[in-house]
Design an enzyme around this catalytic site. Structure first.
Site, short mmCIF file in Angstrom:
data_model
loop_
_atom_site.label_atom_id
_atom_site.label_comp_id
_atom_site.label_asym_id
_atom_site.label_seq_id
_atom_site.Cartn_x
_atom_site.Cartn_y
_atom_site.Cartn_z
CG ASP A 278 10.56 -0.68 -16.50
OD1 ASP A 278 11.18 -0.25 -15.53
OD2 ASP A 278 10.06 -1.82 -16.55
CG HIS A 372 7.33 0.35 -8.39
ND1 HIS A 372 7.59 -0.83 -7.76
CD2 HIS A 372 8.39 0.60 -9.19
CE1 HIS A 372 8.76 -1.30 -8.17
NE2 HIS A 372 9.27 -0.45 -9.04
#
Length: 464
Positions: A278, A372
């Site tokens: 991430d 995303h």
């Protein structure tokens, strides 16, 4: 190269907690070497360890720091921490352990805690001025806070200013401590500074996915504390809270964490609580447009914000039980990246640019339309981007058995109306990940530039 410098450049994991290209699960980012190297060039990165003192006896502070480093080395070699303590006691004095001696200067062109990698422990706190507190009181508070942080972040610091010291962090070094201060919109009205209110501090719009708790949102003053030692971070929080007595009271507090330095075998992008690598596509200080995206330029409006930035703060709960019920292949499709190594589903490695135009052999897009990384990509948002620097959080288990856990999202930008707002609007309407997130609190704060010797944060505003 000192022990500290070597670790900062090669051994400090990038503590990201962000959903790659997105903002609403944003984090600290990757590319450790480039980011930290550029930060050092700017004079705001971790400095080296303290020089060894050949004749001085080993202090308790240095003993405990050395024990931590020696204990870790002993475990790697099959030994025990006790052997490390014995070696520290019997051998000649040595420098404090690398993690403890890591030092980030308080003074500089920008406040610390923006471009540096997010630390292992963090506290986000909002304060409201008490009834009757005015501009003069606020200025005195910011001076007390700034003086306290200048002391606590010094390379060879005492534990804290004597007036506030509780000896919680008496044995520790600065441990990469940073404290960052900001002003909420309500601060300006309460101090008679309405004419200095920045246009960029306009209230954030409502988003469909918001389930905001007003009691845990906004605030007159905002403080971000980060450190690589939990006691150092807690101690800083207590010092600031005590120094605020009689002028400001805590409105809300949130506690977070990231990967501990040295927990991974090599520097790497961190993972969030969904298990996803991430922060891969976070802007980097080495990018040519980094400063333009993150910091208010000199000559901008208002003038007191030159060198500052705007922080969007969101508490985002991750619906982890729902997420964990998805097969890994389905999770990867929602994100647009492989879970194992963060590589985009369009091919390559983690840092290969995402190819939004690539199709699979069956004619389907390699990156799904609601993935995303597609919805949040700057290319999908007119180039809008921001620096995400976040902490994960876990506040226990609810009565229904679900974890109250997720992300303390902090996004930095020169103008939130050009950074966070357009991207979040896009995510709000078309991001497949949004089904697994719930936005529970929100705040926007004007974070002024850094300070010089003897100055306090916000001085140009409060004395202008």
């Amino acid at each position: 190269m000192s022990n500290m410098s070597k670790a900062a450049r090669t051994g400090r994991p990038r503590n990201g907690a962000a959903m790659d290209d997105g903002t609403e699960a944003g984090g600290a980012g990757a590319a450790n070497g480039a980011a930290i190297g550029q930060a050092e060039a700017n004079g705001v990165a971790r400095s080296g360890a303290r020089p060894r003192q050949e004749s001085a006896p080993i202090s308790r502070r240095r003993l405990l720091g050395t024990a931590g480093a020696a204990g870790a080395a002993g475990l790697m070699a099959g030994g025990a921490a006790g052997a490390g303590v014995a070696a520290a006691v019997d051998g000649e004095p040595v420098a404090l352990a690398t993690v403890g001696s890591a030092h980030i200067p308080f003074e500089g062109a920008h406040q610390a805690g923006i471009v540096q990698p997010a630390q292992a422990r963090g506290h986000l706190v909002a304060f409201d001025l008490v009834a009757g507190a005015d501009r003069k009181d606020a200025a005195a508070l910011l001076r007390r806070w700034s003086d306290a942080v200048r002391t606590m972040t010094a390379a060879d610091r005492p534990s804290a200013p004597a007036a506030y010291d509780d000896q919680v962090a008496y044995d520790a070094g600065p441990s990469s401590l940073t404290v960052t201060f900001g002003f909420g919109r309500s601060f300006f009205g309460r101090t008679g500074l309405g004419s200095a209110l920045p246009e960029a501090l306009a209230p954030l719009p409502d988003f469909a996915g918001d389930r905001l708790d007003a009691a845990r949102s906004n605030g007159d003053l905002w403080v971000q504390i980060g450190a690589d030692d939990a006691l150092v971070a807690f101690h800083a929080l207590r010092v600031l809270q005590k120094a605020a007595g009689g002028t400001a009271a805590v409105r809300w507090q949130m506690n977070g964490f990231n990967r501990t330095p040295g927990a991974a075998p090599h520097p790497m992008t961190g993972r969030n609580l969904m298990g996803q690598i991430d922060g891969t596509n976070n802007p980097k200080p080495s990018d040519p447009d980094f400063a333009r995206r993150v910091f208010v330029p000199a000559g901008g409006s208002p003038g007191w914000m030159a060198g500052g930035s705007y922080a969007v703060v969101r508490r985002i709960r991750m619906l982890l039980d729902d997420w964990d019920h998805l097969a890994v292949a389905r999770q990867e499709k929602v994100i647009g990246r492989r879970k194992s190594d963060g590589a985009p589903l369009s091919g390559g490695t983690e840092f290969t640019p995402v190819d939004l135009a690539k199709f699979n052999a069956d004619g389907s897009p390699a990156i799904a339309g609601d993935a995303h990384v597609r919805v949040a990509a700057p290319a999908s948002n007119g180039g809008a981007a921001m620096l995400r620097r976040a902490f994960s959080y876990h506040d226990g288990i609810d009565q229904d058995g679900t974890p109250d856990a997720g992300l303390l999202f902090v996004a930095w930008q020169a103008d939130p109306l050009k950074g966070f707002v357009p991207v979040q609007r896009k995510l709000d309407g078309g991001d497949g990940l949004s089904r697994f997130l719930r936005h529970e609190s929100s705040g926007l704060f004007a974070v002024p530039g850094g300070v010089g010797r003897g100055e306090y944060v916000g001085q140009r505003l409060l004395e202008g």
